[in-house]
Design an enzyme around this catalytic site. Structure first.
Site, PDB file in Angstrom:
ATOM      1  CD  GLU A   1      75.406  55.195 -25.686  1.00  0.00           C
ATOM      2  OE1 GLU A   1      75.604  55.867 -26.718  1.00  0.00           O
ATOM      3  OE2 GLU A   1      74.263  54.864 -25.326  1.00  0.00           O
TER       4      GLU A   1
ATOM      5  CG  HIS B   1      72.236  57.475 -27.289  1.00  0.00           C
ATOM      6  ND1 HIS B   1      73.220  56.792 -27.969  1.00  0.00           N
ATOM      7  CD2 HIS B   1      71.547  58.179 -28.219  1.00  0.00           C
ATOM      8  CE1 HIS B   1      73.147  57.069 -29.257  1.00  0.00           C
ATOM      9  NE2 HIS B   1      72.133  57.897 -29.438  1.00  0.00           N
TER      10      HIS B   1
ATOM     11  CB  CYS C   1      71.007  54.944 -30.904  1.00  0.00           C
ATOM     12  SG  CYS C   1      70.350  56.364 -31.849  1.00  0.00           S
TER      13      CYS C   1
END
Length: 235
Positions: free
Chosen positions: A178, A176, A98
């Site tokens: 993660e 994203h 990002c």
């Protein structure tokens, strides 16, 4: 092998990406750039370590823009851009996520601008390499978009923005991989609820979807991290 995850704000953490690296035997260190007590005054002056001390740099997302918030961010964005550019120029590897992908793109000659189509929530992408970058859905939370830097290969996109690119031993993704359900809850509670409502979204739905999709999201992230390490990082 040693990775440094750059957490630009205290609400973010390496989540599933950090877990995937640790499961593969990596040591994962974390650097918080803007501490919690400076969230609303992020013009701090951190010290970025020698990139050569790490096998992989993982700059994560941020609630600020890597393209239009230079004055607000102040003293740390330009040094981070130089740090990332120097790492790549020295043959190092970066996995940007990002804001981190936008910063990497800008550091290498791309641009970052406001997107006419901000994205919050779970979104699919059109991937040229689903074995490397699965098509999702991936969680998104961004108001900007990058242009792929010169010499990079775009790997995925959607109607809103480019979504993934590779350059040398580095990979940038707009989404994203993660983020965990706990991370999404932190973002919602930390000011994201108003942003979501501004796009006509219900914050409670974002949290509920995160819980429902958690197992699949983690598996997709494991696929992404493993494929990145085996194909791009290893080249």
């Amino acid at each position: 092998m040693r990775a440094l995850c750059v957490c630009h704000d205290a609400l973010s953490d390496p989540g599933y990406v950090g877990a995937a690296l640790r499961d593969l035997g990596w040591q994962v260190d974390e650097l918080v750039v803007v501490p919690e007590d400076r969230h609303h005054a992020p013009d701090v002056e951190p010290s970025f370590p020698d990139s050569a001390a790490y096998d992989l740099l993982v700059p994560l997302g941020a609630p600020w823009s890597a393209g239009v918030d230079d004055a607000r961010i102040g003293r740390w964005l330009a040094p981070e851009l130089r740090w990332l550019a120097d790492a790549v120029a020295g043959g190092g590897a970066v996995f940007g996520i990002c804001f981190g992908a936008q910063a990497l793109a800008r550091a290498l000659g791309g641009t970052v601008t406001r997107s006419p189509s901000p994205e919050i929530g779970w979104v699919g992408v059109e991937s040229d390499r689903p074995d490397l970058v699965p098509s999702g859905p991936w969680f998104q939370w961004h108001f900007d978009r990058f242009t792929v830097p010169p010499g990079a290969v775009e790997l995925a996109r959607n109607a809103a923005a480019p979504q993934a690119y590779r350059i040398g031993r580095s990979l940038g993704v707009q989404f994203h991989p993660e983020v965990t359900p706990a991370g999404i809850r932190r973002w919602v509670a930390g000011g994201g609820a108003a942003q979501a409502r501004g796009l006509g979204l219900r914050p409670a739905d974002l949290v509920a979807d995160a819980d429902r999709l958690a197992a699949d999201a983690r598996r997709r992230t494991e696929t992404l991290v493993s494929a990145y390490l085996n194909e791009i990082f290893a080249c």
